[in-house]
Scaffold this active site. Sequence first.
Site, PDB file in Angstrom:
ATOM      1  N   LYS A  59      11.970   5.909 -11.429  1.00 53.81           N
ATOM      2  CA  LYS A  59      11.222   6.942 -10.689  1.00 53.81           C
ATOM      3  C   LYS A  59      12.184   7.904 -10.002  1.00 53.81           C
ATOM      4  CE  LYS A  59       7.724   3.509 -10.113  1.00 53.81           C
ATOM      5  NZ  LYS A  59       6.721   4.091 -11.015  1.00 53.81           N
ATOM      6  N   ASP A  95      10.299  -3.527  -1.420  1.00 55.07           N
ATOM      7  CA  ASP A  95      10.232  -2.896  -2.742  1.00 55.07           C
ATOM      8  C   ASP A  95      10.306  -1.388  -2.506  1.00 55.07           C
ATOM      9  OD1 ASP A  95       9.489  -1.724  -5.127  1.00 55.07           O
ATOM     10  OD2 ASP A  95       7.593  -2.831  -5.340  1.00 55.07           O
ATOM     11  N   TRP A 111       1.199  -2.892  -6.208  1.00 52.34           N
ATOM     12  CA  TRP A 111       2.538  -3.477  -6.413  1.00 52.34           C
ATOM     13  C   TRP A 111       2.838  -4.564  -5.412  1.00 52.34           C
ATOM     14  CZ3 TRP A 111       3.416  -2.801 -11.094  1.00 52.34           C
ATOM     15  CH2 TRP A 111       3.013  -1.623 -11.725  1.00 52.34           C
TER      16      TRP A 111
HETATM   17  C1  PLP Z   1       6.230   0.399  -5.900  1.00 54.36           C
HETATM   18  C2  PLP Z   1       6.366  -0.202  -7.271  1.00 54.36           C
HETATM   19  N1  PLP Z   1       6.798  -1.470  -7.394  1.00 54.36           N
HETATM   20  C3  PLP Z   1       6.923  -2.037  -8.594  1.00 54.36           C
HETATM   21  C4  PLP Z   1       6.619  -1.370  -9.748  1.00 54.36           C
HETATM   22  C5  PLP Z   1       6.787  -2.062 -11.075  1.00 54.36           C
HETATM   23  O1  PLP Z   1       7.945  -1.561 -11.648  1.00 54.36           O
HETATM   24  P1  PLP Z   1       8.469  -2.023 -13.086  1.00 54.36           P
HETATM   25  O2  PLP Z   1       7.610  -1.307 -14.081  1.00 54.36           O
HETATM   26  O3  PLP Z   1       9.903  -1.550 -13.065  1.00 54.36           O
HETATM   27  O4  PLP Z   1       8.360  -3.498 -13.180  1.00 54.36           O
HETATM   28  C6  PLP Z   1       6.166  -0.055  -9.684  1.00 54.36           C
HETATM   29  C7  PLP Z   1       5.847   0.686 -10.919  1.00 54.36           C
HETATM   30  O5  PLP Z   1       5.257   1.734 -10.934  1.00 54.36           O
HETATM   31  C8  PLP Z   1       6.042   0.546  -8.409  1.00 54.36           C
HETATM   32  O6  PLP Z   1       5.618   1.797  -8.292  1.00 54.36           O
END
Ligand code: PLP
Length: 363
Positions: free
Chosen positions: A196, A172, A102
């Site tokens: 989540k 994030d 991510w």
């Molecule tokens: C730490 C983290 N950042 C970003 C994301 C991406 O999230 P989204 O699917 O809401 O774009 C995830 C998805 O699992 C994640 O775990």
Amino acid sequence: MTRKHNFYAGPAVLPVWAVEKAQSALMEYMDSGVGITEMSHRTTYFDDILNGAIASVKKLYKLSDDYHVLFVQGGASMVMAISALNFCREGKKSQFVDTGTWSRRAILESSRTSAVTDVIWSGKDVNYSHLPDIDSLQFDDDASFVHITSNNTIAGTQYKKFPSTKAPLFVDMSSDFFSRPVDASQFSLIYGGLQKNLGPAGAAMVIVHKDMLEKIPQGLSEMLDLGVYAKKNSIYNTPPVFTIFVTHLVLRWIDEVIGGLENMHNHNLKKAAYIYDAIDESNGFYSGAVDVKDDRSLMNITFKCKNEELDKLFLKETTALGFMGLKGHRSVGGLRASTYNSCPMESANALGSFMTDFAKKHG
Ligand SMILES: Cc1ncc(COP(=O)(O)O)c(C=O)c1O
């Protein structure tokens, strides 16, 4: 219906307290005569839901009035794209600490702009099995921002403390949002997908310091401009009413039922301990994917049995017993238990007990 032990990494388990309230609101929300998914976002009912959610966020994270709380559709990935467009500056560095998949997605968005994308540390060569020593990281005081990922959902690592930077710090928090007390004032931007720790899929929450909004360039599409979201209280277009409604319920559950973030953190520590203890006391039957204990995540516990056949048997037996979502991410393999806020204590305890018995039987 029996609710299973849900360890999916997201969308993930929600508290029954919130689900039951959402269930009844589907037929009729309060005395409105319509269900929550049938209701206009231009009603005082929705105003109260949205402003109630914002008030809960401000209370739990003890935010000053310098912060805006926004809801952005498209998830955390959309916020990565928006923050690159809003805050990456030509000739200036956007600095990233690469702690997994991510982080890399956020890096990709920055690299599409004319800014200098500067990855100051990467755990790629060690398969993201630990985090950097934050005191040794070299930050540029003049960077547009520094970006970190608080909890790495796939690798199973989580910062226990955050770096201190002169440049604005972005984080994030998708996979550990509202799971522990956080000093929000150290960040200029906090964001995360809701699916989540906070609610259903369909939006991300952005907590942004008002000073950042002044830096946004003119001429961006309204849908990509955080200043517009702030000015319109996240209602420039139709917001995801149901997602925000359930998120508000979950925030209220953390506050009113759990008793706040200190208690939430203690619950999360206890739940994770059931599973980490089973790993650590298995005489090597299980091994964790994270090689520094202090970097272990309380939210996503990554581990494997001593061979792949046993991983398969583990999944087969746990599935038969009503556990779900324990297969590891394809990039790490093995097994992963996501023990987010709403994962019940009984589920974590049941998994820990199963693991101990399974290791005894096959060790
Ligand atoms: C730490 C983290 N950042 C970003 C994301 C991406 O999230 P989204 O699917 O809401 O774009 C995830 C998805 O699992 C994640 O775990």
